[in-house]
Write an enzyme that holds these catalytic residues in place. Structure first.
Site, PDB file in Angstrom:
ATOM      1  N   THR A  87       1.156  -1.043  -0.087  1.00 22.97           N
ATOM      2  CA  THR A  87       0.150  -0.286  -0.405  1.00 22.97           C
ATOM      3  C   THR A  87       0.904   1.468  -0.029  1.00 22.97           C
ATOM      4  OG1 THR A  87      -0.281  -0.171   2.331  1.00 22.97           O
ATOM      5  CG2 THR A  87      -1.930  -1.147   1.104  1.00 22.97           C
TER       6      THR A  87
ATOM      7  N   LYS B 195      -2.054   0.319  10.512  1.00 16.73           N
ATOM      8  CA  LYS B 195      -1.620  -0.637   9.950  1.00 16.73           C
ATOM      9  C   LYS B 195      -0.453  -1.038  11.054  1.00 16.73           C
ATOM     10  CE  LYS B 195       3.032  -0.743   8.129  1.00 16.73           C
ATOM     11  NZ  LYS B 195       4.020  -0.787   7.540  1.00 16.73           N
TER      12      LYS B 195
END
Length: 145
Positions: free
Chosen positions: A106, A143
């Site tokens: 990402t 995350k």
């Protein structure tokens, strides 16, 4: 001083040839000095830091890696292949798990401008797929490394 596990990871990855342990530890203690490295040493440090992180024995924090290592590479060598490589988990990592689907990397965003650029890319992709951007749903999660 590097931990024994870190030394093993570096030897296994054959990355310890450019830097001595003293220089690695000095850079780990003061990552802002990474900017003074030559292009070749910057790339090598990026590979070393990445190998140790992926092996569960990070040399520097994830934030310092992104800021000082990747940031410096992007500024100096924006087309460098290291920046485009998908970073594989090493075979010896205890973190390796077989997943049913391929997980892609990402983009990281640290400011609103970066998020806006991401949204513009998503909108263009949606238009290309004949989807209405306003009707797309997004799930945002933190995350956790």
């Amino acid at each position: 001083m590097l931990k024994p596990e870190q030394r093993i990871l570096l030897v296994d990855a054959r990355l310890a040839e450019v830097f001595g342990e003293t220089q690695l530890m000095a850079l780990a203690a003061q990552p802002n000095r990474i900017a003074a490295l030559s292009d070749t040493k910057l790339e090598q440090f990026a590979r070393i830091a990445n190998t140790l992180y992926r092996g569960g024995q990070p040399l520097i924090s994830d934030a310092d890696y992104d800021c000082y290592v990747i940031g410096e590479l992007q500024q100096r060598l924006p087309r460098h292949s290291f920046l485009a490589e998908v970073e594989p988990e090493p075979a010896w990592s205890e973190k390796t798990v077989i997943l049913p689907e391929r997980m892609l990397s990402t983009d990281k965003a640290y400011d609103f401008s970066s998020v806006r650029q991401w949204a513009v890319r998503i909108e263009k992709a949606a238009i290309g797929l004949a989807k209405a951007f306003a009707e797309l749903e997004f799930k945002v999660t933190p995350k956790l490394d």
